[in-house]
Design an enzyme around this catalytic site. Structure first.
Site, PDB file in Angstrom:
ATOM      1  N   VAL A 154       2.845  14.244 -31.842  1.00 39.38           N
ATOM      2  CA  VAL A 154       2.391  14.222 -33.236  1.00 39.38           C
ATOM      3  C   VAL A 154       3.629  14.081 -34.126  1.00 39.38           C
ATOM      4  O   VAL A 154       3.760  14.743 -35.152  1.00 39.38           O
ATOM      5  CB  VAL A 154       1.579  15.482 -33.611  1.00 39.38           C
ATOM      6  CG1 VAL A 154       0.696  15.202 -34.841  1.00 39.38           C
ATOM      7  CG2 VAL A 154       0.702  15.957 -32.468  1.00 39.38           C
ATOM      8  N   ALA A 155       4.561  13.228 -33.681  1.00 37.32           N
ATOM      9  CA  ALA A 155       5.797  12.960 -34.418  1.00 37.32           C
ATOM     10  C   ALA A 155       6.497  14.272 -34.780  1.00 37.32           C
ATOM     11  O   ALA A 155       6.626  15.152 -33.934  1.00 37.32           O
ATOM     12  CB  ALA A 155       5.510  12.099 -35.647  1.00 37.32           C
ATOM     13  N   CYS A 156       6.922  14.410 -36.024  1.00 37.55           N
ATOM     14  CA  CYS A 156       7.709  15.588 -36.417  1.00 37.55           C
ATOM     15  C   CYS A 156       6.907  16.881 -36.415  1.00 37.55           C
ATOM     16  O   CYS A 156       7.486  17.967 -36.498  1.00 37.55           O
ATOM     17  CB  CYS A 156       8.329  15.364 -37.793  1.00 37.55           C
ATOM     18  SG  CYS A 156       9.640  14.125 -37.800  1.00 37.55           S
ATOM     19  N   SER A 157       5.585  16.787 -36.340  1.00 38.35           N
ATOM     20  CA  SER A 157       4.746  17.984 -36.286  1.00 38.35           C
ATOM     21  C   SER A 157       4.418  18.390 -34.857  1.00 38.35           C
ATOM     22  O   SER A 157       3.622  19.310 -34.642  1.00 38.35           O
ATOM     23  CB  SER A 157       3.446  17.751 -37.063  1.00 38.35           C
ATOM     24  OG  SER A 157       3.701  17.491 -38.419  1.00 38.35           O
ATOM     25  N   ALA A 158       5.002  17.729 -33.880  1.00 41.58           N
ATOM     26  CA  ALA A 158       4.611  17.931 -32.490  1.00 41.58           C
ATOM     27  C   ALA A 158       4.762  19.371 -32.028  1.00 41.58           C
ATOM     28  O   ALA A 158       3.943  19.868 -31.249  1.00 41.58           O
ATOM     29  CB  ALA A 158       5.416  16.992 -31.582  1.00 41.58           C
TER      30      ALA A 158
END
Length: 373
Positions: A154-158
């Site tokens: 989830v990109a930078c929210s991973a």
């Protein structure tokens, strides 16, 4: 359902450092060489010259002063300008797994656990080294853990999205002790030739242990009061690199195959989204934002974090309230908020409240509300 705690964290720090001055010297040498090569077209007005970067520009734009990377030489080589990493055979531990295992072992030790206690591994990062087999399963085997493992992105929210999955797994009983790892070799998707973003990313790996409170033995435990996730589609942060590129007959080195963003739009749209997200979660828990002792925020941009804190608390966004690790590590995508939590929690007291929050491409935002036990 059992109470759930974070009982340990771990950090892998790459061996090489690139300062802003080193990065700028390389970038400007590349600019000069490119402008000289295209001098005729620039003079004719058919091409615009590239412009120099500066350390002052980087600090003002981001707050970043240096970054850690897996390879320095390839990045600073103006004829290459991306990492030079050695390919490994299928029977060797892959690079992403290697740094995740390092961080994972440290987190396991900090939690007072052994690999045999781990019954789930979640590898969550902005990029995966390969499509399959899952990195998490390789990490699971290398550690000697049991149960199951899976990858997520989830990109930078991973990291916060993975923590939500880990907490839910423990609460539901499908796992008792989950290892979340965030190996981020972001230097591989960075566009080092683009002045607007050549300074943004750094490499790192973080790890977090999530387990039932009644099995936790570490001296440092943080009860998870709640998790909250949200997504809203946006093209303002995008990378088109993927497994279908070959079938599209597209150029694997085209600009859209690396990180790109509309920075001003991201700043304008994400800051209010994040502040409202955290406020909504805290309100649901009956907690005023001003009651939160510390916010461990995603480390992408100093001004972004300061404005989020101002919107939440109407107060001064000090390092004590929202610690900064961006200046040392740069943007490490999903790992940034976990580095902040790892580095800046030892001084807090029993009963203190905190929020881990990460945000980025998607748009996506995830938050985890905690209370020190």
């Amino acid at each position: 359902m059992s109470a759930v705690v974070i009982s340990g964290t771990g950090l892998y720090q790459p061996p090489h450092t690139i300062t802003n001055d080193e990065l700028v010297a390389s970038f400007n040498a590349y600019v000069d060489a490119w402008n000289a090569e295209h001098a005729a077209d620039i003079a004719a007005g058919t091409l615009q010259p590239l412009t120099h970067s500066s350390s002052e520009f980087i600090v003002k734009a981001s707050g970043i002063q240096q970054r850690y990377v897996m390879d320095k030489e390839g990045i600073l080589d103006i004829t290459r300008m991306y990492p030079r990493l050695q390919e490994r055979s299928d029977d060797q531990l892959s690079l992403m797994a290697e740094i995740a295992v390092d961080a994972g072992r440290k987190a396991i030790a900090a939690a007072g656990k052994t690999p045999a206690d781990i019954d789930a591994v979640i590898c969550s990062a902005s990029n995966m080294q390969r499509a399959y087999p899952a990195m998490a399963i390789e990490i699971q085997q290398a550690l000697g853990a049991g149960g199951y493992g899976f990858d997520m992105n989830v990109a930078c929210s991973a990291a916060t999205f993975a923590l939500d999955q880990a907490v839910n797994a423990v609460r539901s009983g499908s796992a008792r002790c989950v290892l979340v790892v965030n190996p981020e070799i972001t230097s591989g998707h960075q566009e080092w030739k683009d002045r607007d973003c050549h300074f943004i990313f750094g490499d790192v790996a973080t790890a977090t242990i999530v387990e039932r409170a009644d099995t936790a033995t570490s001296a440092d435990q943080w009860e998870v009061l709640g998790t909250q996730l949200a997504t809203q589609f946006s093209n303002n942060i995008r990378n088109n690199f993927g497994y279908l590129n070959r079938s599209e007959d597209s150029d694997p080195k085209a600009r859209d195959k690396t990180f790109r963003q509309e920075g001003r739009k991201v700043f304008k749209e994400v800051v209010p989204m994040v502040a409202a997200h955290i406020e909504r979660q805290l309100d649901g828990l009956g907690i005023a934002p001003t009651a939160v002792r510390r916010f461990w925020l995603h480390q992408a941009n100093l001004a972004m974090n300061q404005l989020v804190i101002k919107k939440l608390t109407d107060g001064e966004p000090t390092d004590d309230i929202a610690p900064l690790i961006l200046n040392e590590f740069a943007n490490t995508s999903s790992a940034g908020s976990i580095i902040a939590f790892h580095r800046h929690r030892a001084d807090l007291k029993s009963g203190d409240l905190g929020v881990i929050c990460s945000f980025g491409a998607g748009y996506s935002v995830g938050s985890v509300a905690l209370r020190k036990r």
